[in-house]
Design an enzyme around this catalytic site. Structure first.
Site, PDB file in Angstrom:
ATOM      1  N   HIS A 225      -4.462   1.372   7.408  1.00 21.26           N
ATOM      2  CA  HIS A 225      -3.110   1.924   7.518  1.00 21.26           C
ATOM      3  C   HIS A 225      -2.933   3.091   6.541  1.00 21.26           C
ATOM      4  O   HIS A 225      -2.436   4.155   6.918  1.00 21.26           O
ATOM      5  CB  HIS A 225      -2.092   0.807   7.229  1.00 21.26           C
ATOM      6  CG  HIS A 225      -0.671   1.239   7.251  1.00 21.26           C
ATOM      7  ND1 HIS A 225       0.203   0.871   8.253  1.00 21.26           N
ATOM      8  CD2 HIS A 225       0.054   1.994   6.387  1.00 21.26           C
ATOM      9  CE1 HIS A 225       1.397   1.394   8.003  1.00 21.26           C
ATOM     10  NE2 HIS A 225       1.334   2.080   6.863  1.00 21.26           N
ATOM     11  N   GLU A 226      -3.359   2.880   5.294  1.00 20.25           N
ATOM     12  CA  GLU A 226      -3.188   3.932   4.285  1.00 20.25           C
ATOM     13  C   GLU A 226      -4.092   5.133   4.557  1.00 20.25           C
ATOM     14  O   GLU A 226      -3.680   6.277   4.366  1.00 20.25           O
ATOM     15  CB  GLU A 226      -3.423   3.375   2.876  1.00 20.25           C
ATOM     16  CG  GLU A 226      -2.476   2.252   2.474  1.00 20.25           C
ATOM     17  CD  GLU A 226      -0.998   2.545   2.700  1.00 20.25           C
ATOM     18  OE1 GLU A 226      -0.573   3.714   2.618  1.00 20.25           O
ATOM     19  OE2 GLU A 226      -0.250   1.585   2.965  1.00 20.25           O
TER      20      GLU A 226
ATOM     21  N   GLN B 130       2.777   9.948   1.370  1.00 24.24           N
ATOM     22  CA  GLN B 130       4.063   9.255   1.443  1.00 24.24           C
ATOM     23  C   GLN B 130       4.969   9.601   0.269  1.00 24.24           C
ATOM     24  O   GLN B 130       6.168   9.341   0.334  1.00 24.24           O
ATOM     25  CB  GLN B 130       3.858   7.743   1.506  1.00 24.24           C
ATOM     26  CG  GLN B 130       3.254   7.268   2.804  1.00 24.24           C
ATOM     27  CD  GLN B 130       3.135   5.770   2.795  1.00 24.24           C
ATOM     28  OE1 GLN B 130       2.134   5.231   2.333  1.00 24.24           O
ATOM     29  NE2 GLN B 130       4.163   5.095   3.298  1.00 24.24           N
TER      30      GLN B 130
ATOM     31  N   GLY C  36       0.847  -1.181   0.000  1.00 17.18           N
ATOM     32  CA  GLY C  36       0.000   0.000   0.000  1.00 17.18           C
ATOM     33  C   GLY C  36       0.884   1.233   0.000  1.00 17.18           C
ATOM     34  O   GLY C  36       2.034   1.189   0.451  1.00 17.18           O
TER      35      GLY C  36
ATOM     36  N   HIS D 277      -2.574   7.438   6.986  1.00 19.79           N
ATOM     37  CA  HIS D 277      -1.622   8.381   6.370  1.00 19.79           C
ATOM     38  C   HIS D 277      -2.325   9.639   5.893  1.00 19.79           C
ATOM     39  O   HIS D 277      -1.768  10.734   5.957  1.00 19.79           O
ATOM     40  CB  HIS D 277      -0.891   7.730   5.188  1.00 19.79           C
ATOM     41  CG  HIS D 277       0.273   6.897   5.571  1.00 19.79           C
ATOM     42  ND1 HIS D 277       1.381   7.386   6.218  1.00 19.79           N
ATOM     43  CD2 HIS D 277       0.507   5.569   5.390  1.00 19.79           C
ATOM     44  CE1 HIS D 277       2.246   6.414   6.418  1.00 19.79           C
ATOM     45  NE2 HIS D 277       1.740   5.292   5.929  1.00 19.79           N
TER      46      HIS D 277
ATOM     47  N   CYS E 112       5.971  -0.129   7.209  1.00 24.98           N
ATOM     48  CA  CYS E 112       5.590   1.057   6.432  1.00 24.98           C
ATOM     49  C   CYS E 112       6.782   1.490   5.584  1.00 24.98           C
ATOM     50  O   CYS E 112       7.914   1.525   6.075  1.00 24.98           O
ATOM     51  CB  CYS E 112       5.180   2.176   7.393  1.00 24.98           C
ATOM     52  SG  CYS E 112       4.626   3.682   6.585  1.00 24.98           S
ATOM     53  N   LEU E 113       6.504   1.819   4.334  1.00 23.77           N
ATOM     54  CA  LEU E 113       7.573   2.285   3.451  1.00 23.77           C
ATOM     55  C   LEU E 113       8.182   3.594   3.943  1.00 23.77           C
ATOM     56  O   LEU E 113       9.319   3.910   3.613  1.00 23.77           O
ATOM     57  CB  LEU E 113       7.043   2.442   2.021  1.00 23.77           C
ATOM     58  CG  LEU E 113       6.589   1.146   1.352  1.00 23.77           C
ATOM     59  CD1 LEU E 113       5.971   1.435  -0.010  1.00 23.77           C
ATOM     60  CD2 LEU E 113       7.734   0.153   1.236  1.00 23.77           C
TER      61      LEU E 113
END
Length: 167
Positions: free
Chosen positions: A132-133, A52, A47, A136, A90-91
């Site tokens: 999660h996304e 991000q 994701g 963000h 997480c990226l």
């Protein structure tokens, strides 16, 4: 298409609330979605939210059951009381993992990459990724959701500890 630079924890773009997307069909938004999908796949993610990649807009991409999908201006709501604790990465927080409790099932609605209304229900990993996304988009990183910080650490160390008889 292009690989975009991923913002890392500490960058202010990750801590602010993202703005709604006015026109998902605008060529710049379509290009952003395509570039985000390519960036997510290149980084081996599941994701990726627009903040991000330094774009404070309410949209994310994820690996869905039929490939990469986008959700623009998402709205999520939990379904039922059941929650589960699971590891997240997480990226924007490379190399770390943490255990986060989230609702197991959700209802979602928003727009797809073509601007069409979409809605549905998701559970387990798909529900977790969507939550999660969406976090963000609200300026929330997963460590902010954690209740037990002893379950937060570097991926390699957590894997090593999980394999040791002392744990």
């Amino acid at each position: 298409m292009a690989i975009l630079k991923i913002a890392r924890m500490g960058h202010p773009v990750l801590l602010r609330e993202a703005e709604p997307v006015d026109d998902p069909t605008h060529p710049e938004i379509r290009r952003l979605i395509a570039d985000m999908a390519e960036t997510m796949l290149d980084a081996s993610g599941i994701g990726l939210a627009a903040p991000q990649v330094h774009v404070p807009l309410r949209l994310f991409v994820w690996r869905g059951p039929t490939g990469v999908a986008a959700l623009v201006n998402p709205e999520l709501e939990p379904l039922g009381e059941e929650a589960e604790m699971a590891w997240e990465g997480c990226l924007s927080i490379p190399g770390l993992r943490g255990a986060v409790e989230r609702p197991r099932r959700i209802r979602y609605r928003g727009l797809d990459a073509e601007g069409n209304p979409v809605e549905g229900e998701a559970e387990a990993m798909t529900a977790r990724v969507m939550q999660h996304e969406t976090d963000h988009l609200d300026g929330i990183l997963y460590p902010m959701r954690m209740t037990d910080h002893s379950l937060f650490g570097f991926t390699e160390e957590l894997a090593r500890a999980a394999g040791s008889p002392a744990r």
